[in-house]
Design an enzyme around this catalytic site. Structure first.
Site, mmCIF file in Angstrom:
data_model
loop_
_atom_site.group_PDB
_atom_site.id
_atom_site.type_symbol
_atom_site.label_atom_id
_atom_site.label_comp_id
_atom_site.label_asym_id
_atom_site.label_seq_id
_atom_site.Cartn_x
_atom_site.Cartn_y
_atom_site.Cartn_z
ATOM 1 N N GLY A 101 42.796 65.263 16.455
ATOM 2 C CA GLY A 101 43.083 66.204 15.377
ATOM 3 C C GLY A 101 43.692 67.485 15.893
ATOM 4 O O GLY A 101 43.921 67.679 17.075
ATOM 5 N N CYS A 102 43.955 68.403 14.957
ATOM 6 C CA CYS A 102 44.519 69.692 15.308
ATOM 7 C C CYS A 102 43.564 70.793 14.885
ATOM 8 O O CYS A 102 42.758 70.610 13.976
ATOM 9 C CB CYS A 102 45.878 69.899 14.641
ATOM 10 N N GLY A 103 43.642 71.928 15.540
ATOM 11 C CA GLY A 103 42.793 73.056 15.184
ATOM 12 C C GLY A 103 41.334 72.775 15.458
ATOM 13 O O GLY A 103 40.974 71.948 16.273
#
Length: 255
Positions: A101-103
């Site tokens: 995922g991101c963040g």
């Protein structure tokens, strides 16, 4: 701005025949910090809707909150902060693993990967209800068609969609559903459908919550499947109204 989640932007469309101007809707992406008992835990870029659910679901995914009775209060502050107050032992930082995922939602605590899984809720999904689930979910909101920039996630139980959330991130949309469960807005006993791919962290959070059936419009990863097998979770992909590829535990889909 439309419903506080989109912006209208004038674009220039260029083709071989020339150019013209056209309005497009942009999904709003806003930074929010999540705090637990006044201690900042993390932050993420989110679609500014379902924020209380996101805050609680985020903290579940980070390993801080485990049960609904632990959550005491959620305050969404206009300056971009979600304050969750819960009866938990510690808010100390956890050892995390960076995922696909991101963040902030791209991290899961190592402890979520370790140890046996609790028994999943007892639930079976008739194929006719699966058809209704997959058909109804995209119709709940027009945001996806308007922006082409959001993922959706919903929970089906007892013949209907009980909650449905959207976000710019697939992890965030799932976290909102998990948060809704922890806030008493939906039962664990049901089936989740997401438009995002089912990577390890996506499947892991659902398994740790005890959700027995997890479905996706797209595909699982190898580790996502391995976790589903370990937990005994029904994992379905490429979900369409007339078909489903079940990668694990097909017995919960009743034909």
């Amino acid at each position: 701005m439309k419903n506080n989640v989109t912006l209208t932007h004038l674009t220039t469309v260029i083709t071989s025949q020339g150019s013209h101007q056209q309005e497009e809707q942009l999904a709003i992406e806003t930074p929010y910090t999540v705090a637990l008992n006044d201690e900042t835990i993390g932050a993420s870029m989110v679609l500014p809707v379902g924020l209380a659910e996101f805050g609680v679901g985020f903290l579940f995914g980070q390993g801080y909150i485990r049960r609904p009775e632990e959550v005491k209060e959620v305050i969404v502050c206009p300056e971009g902060r979600i304050a969750v107050y819960a009866d938990v032992v510690s808010t100390r930082p956890k050892e995390v693993i960076i995922t696909s995922g991101c963040g902030g939602t791209g991290k899961i605590p190592r402890e979520m990967l370790e140890g046996a899984f609790d028994p999943l809720q007892n639930y079976a999904l008739p194929f006719e209800e699966l058809r209704e689930f997959i058909t109804q979910a995209p119709r709940i909101s027009t945001l996806g068609q308007e922006t082409h920039c959001v993922h959706g996630c919903g929970l089906w139980a007892d013949g209907e969609i009980l909650v449905y959330y959207e976000d710019v991130g697939r992890h965030n949309a799932v976290d909102k559903v998990l948060g809704a469960i922890l806030l008493g807005k939906a039962p664990v006993r049901g089936a989740i459908y997401t438009t995002g791919r089912l990577t390890s962290d996506m499947v892991l959070k659902c398994a740790r919550m005890g959700i027995p059936i997890v479905l996706s419009r797209t595909a699982p990863s190898s580790l996502g499947l391995a976790i589903a097998r370990q937990a005994g979770l029904t994992l379905g992909a490429y979900a369409r109204p007339d078909r489903l590829n079940v990668f694990n535990a097909p017995e919960r889909i009743v034909v």
